[in-house]
Design a protein around this motif. Structure first.
Motif, PDB file in Angstrom:
ATOM      1  N   LEU A 149      -1.261   1.671  -4.095  1.00 26.19           N
ATOM      2  CA  LEU A 149      -0.283   1.256  -3.078  1.00 26.19           C
ATOM      3  C   LEU A 149       1.025   2.016  -3.217  1.00 26.19           C
ATOM      4  N   ALA A 150       1.624   2.353  -2.081  1.00 23.52           N
ATOM      5  CA  ALA A 150       3.012   2.822  -2.076  1.00 23.52           C
ATOM      6  C   ALA A 150       3.895   1.607  -2.387  1.00 23.52           C
ATOM      7  N   PRO A 151       5.152   1.819  -2.833  1.00 22.60           N
ATOM      8  CA  PRO A 151       6.039   0.665  -3.076  1.00 22.60           C
ATOM      9  C   PRO A 151       6.121  -0.213  -1.827  1.00 22.60           C
ATOM     10  N   GLY A 152       6.009  -1.532  -2.036  1.00 23.94           N
ATOM     11  CA  GLY A 152       6.021  -2.470  -0.902  1.00 23.94           C
ATOM     12  C   GLY A 152       4.667  -2.620  -0.234  1.00 23.94           C
ATOM     13  N   GLY A 153       3.689  -1.846  -0.715  1.00 24.16           N
ATOM     14  CA  GLY A 153       2.341  -1.900  -0.136  1.00 24.16           C
ATOM     15  C   GLY A 153       1.645  -3.230  -0.436  1.00 24.16           C
ATOM     16  N   ALA A 210      -8.433  -4.237 -14.863  1.00 27.44           N
ATOM     17  CA  ALA A 210      -8.359  -2.762 -14.788  1.00 27.44           C
ATOM     18  C   ALA A 210      -8.637  -2.281 -13.360  1.00 27.44           C
ATOM     19  N   GLY A 211      -9.646  -2.866 -12.722  1.00 32.26           N
ATOM     20  CA  GLY A 211      -9.988  -2.461 -11.356  1.00 32.26           C
ATOM     21  C   GLY A 211      -8.875  -2.818 -10.381  1.00 32.26           C
ATOM     22  N   LEU A 212      -8.314  -4.013 -10.550  1.00 31.61           N
ATOM     23  CA  LEU A 212      -7.236  -4.454  -9.656  1.00 31.61           C
ATOM     24  C   LEU A 212      -5.979  -3.620  -9.884  1.00 31.61           C
ATOM     25  N   SER A 213      -5.778  -3.243 -11.146  1.00 31.11           N
ATOM     26  CA  SER A 213      -4.628  -2.410 -11.474  1.00 31.11           C
ATOM     27  C   SER A 213      -4.749  -1.049 -10.797  1.00 31.11           C
ATOM     28  N   SER A 214      -5.970  -0.515 -10.750  1.00 30.75           N
ATOM     29  CA  SER A 214      -6.204   0.764 -10.067  1.00 30.75           C
ATOM     30  C   SER A 214      -5.933   0.612  -8.568  1.00 30.75           C
ATOM     31  N   ALA A 215      -6.306  -0.536  -7.998  1.00 29.95           N
ATOM     32  CA  ALA A 215      -6.038  -0.763  -6.570  1.00 29.95           C
ATOM     33  C   ALA A 215      -4.534  -0.845  -6.324  1.00 29.95           C
ATOM     34  N   LEU A 220      -9.984   4.957  -4.738  1.00 30.59           N
ATOM     35  CA  LEU A 220      -8.826   4.361  -5.401  1.00 30.59           C
ATOM     36  C   LEU A 220      -8.422   5.154  -6.637  1.00 30.59           C
ATOM     37  N   SER A 221      -9.430   5.624  -7.399  1.00 31.29           N
ATOM     38  CA  SER A 221      -9.110   6.387  -8.621  1.00 31.29           C
ATOM     39  C   SER A 221      -8.439   7.712  -8.293  1.00 31.29           C
ATOM     40  N   ALA A 222      -8.709   8.236  -7.086  1.00 26.82           N
ATOM     41  CA  ALA A 222      -8.208   9.577  -6.739  1.00 26.82           C
ATOM     42  C   ALA A 222      -6.919   9.535  -5.915  1.00 26.82           C
ATOM     43  N   THR A 223      -6.434   8.334  -5.578  1.00 22.53           N
ATOM     44  CA  THR A 223      -5.234   8.257  -4.736  1.00 22.53           C
ATOM     45  C   THR A 223      -4.234   7.312  -5.391  1.00 22.53           C
ATOM     46  N   ALA A 224      -3.071   7.802  -5.721  1.00 19.33           N
ATOM     47  CA  ALA A 224      -2.043   6.945  -6.330  1.00 19.33           C
ATOM     48  C   ALA A 224      -0.830   6.879  -5.402  1.00 19.33           C
ATOM     49  N   GLY A 225      -0.327   5.675  -5.202  1.00 20.21           N
ATOM     50  CA  GLY A 225       0.905   5.478  -4.424  1.00 20.21           C
ATOM     51  C   GLY A 225       0.805   5.890  -2.969  1.00 20.21           C
ATOM     52  N   GLU A 226      -0.414   5.923  -2.422  1.00 19.29           N
ATOM     53  CA  GLU A 226      -0.617   6.524  -1.102  1.00 19.29           C
ATOM     54  C   GLU A 226      -0.681   5.543   0.062  1.00 19.29           C
TER      55      GLU A 226
END
Ligand SMILES: C[S@@+](CC[C@H](N)C(=O)[O-])C[C@H]1O[C@@H](n2cnc3c(N)ncnc32)[C@H](O)[C@@H]1O
Length: 224
Positions: free
Chosen positions: A171-175, A162-167, A129-135
């Protein structure tokens, strides 16, 4: 139960050491059990809510192409995701790495785990999760018995704002983020609400085991 009404004895199917501790797959009568580091993680007595975790999230997304799951367990959530033809790629992070080998060898009870759309990654889903943003179109988390009943103490951070925010950032928009719990978790619902990323939803499912009733729950958040 045996024909004489005695509890079935457990037979070890596979056992291996890992960074997460000893991982044991056992058969008890018709069922399979998973034990990690001496802690009972799950069995196949009732896997309906593991399947629900996937189907609830899948029905909330119009085109779920890329899915992240943490962790693999006995593979039922993965099976339900892979049954959806809209899904093009699934990554599963699993900290008890022997389960990955056992999935590849067909030792896990859920079918379909050698699907070419599936990538099994050994390690902590938090690191992915920390290494993937908007994916991801869907992120499905089932790494504990819920935020109030951790399988690994180190997972506590996943359920903090903080953890949930990282999750959610993964997500991509709409994820859609979906989290499984073996109990209702009002603090988790409040923490999801506090992110301001979308309106969270609680879906409660009644499960009966050994004559007792349990309220399992799935928490969902669609990213605006
Ligand atoms: C309850 S099982 C998952 C069940 C799965 N949904 C199924 O359908 O079979 C939880 C799994 O998460 C794994 N796990 C625990 N903490 C993890 C983490 N931080 N990252 C990745 N996997 C983790 C455990 O080793 C276990 O295999």
């Amino acid at each position: 139960m045996s024909l004489l009404g005695e509890p079935d004895a457990a037979q070890t199917i596979a056992r291996a050491d890992s960074a997460a501790g000893e991982v044991v797959l056992r058969r008890r009568g018709p069922h399979t059990e998973l034990i990690v580091d001496g802690v009972f993680v799950m069995d196949t007595v009732d896997t309906s809510t593991e399947l629900d975790l996937a189907t609830l999230a899948l029905t909330r997304h119009p085109r779920p192409r890329r899915v992240l799951i943490g962790g693999l367990g006995l593979g039922f959530t993965a099976q339900a995701v892979l049954a959806d033809a809209r899904v093009e790629h699934v990554t599963i992070a699993e900290i008890a790495s022997p389960l990955i080998e056992w999935a590849e060898q067909g030792l896990l009870p859920a079918p379909g785990l050698t699907d070419p759309r599936l990538t099994l990654v050994p390690g902590d889903v938090g690191a992915v999760l920390s290494a993937t943003a908007g994916e991801w179109d869907l992120i499905l988390l089932d790494v504990d018995n819920g935020p109030g009943f951790l399988v690994r103490e180190e997972n506590a951070g996943l359920y903090t704002p903080a953890g949930l925010s990282s999750a959610v950032a993964g997500l991509a928009p709409g994820g859609v983020l979906a989290i499984w719990s073996s109990h209702r978790a009002p603090d988790l619902l409040a923490a999801l609400e506090s992110l301001g990323a979308g309106r969270p939803e609680e879906v409660v499912r009644e499960v009966r085991r050994e004559g007792r009733r349990f309220d399992y729950a799935v928490y969902l958040l669609s990213r605006r």
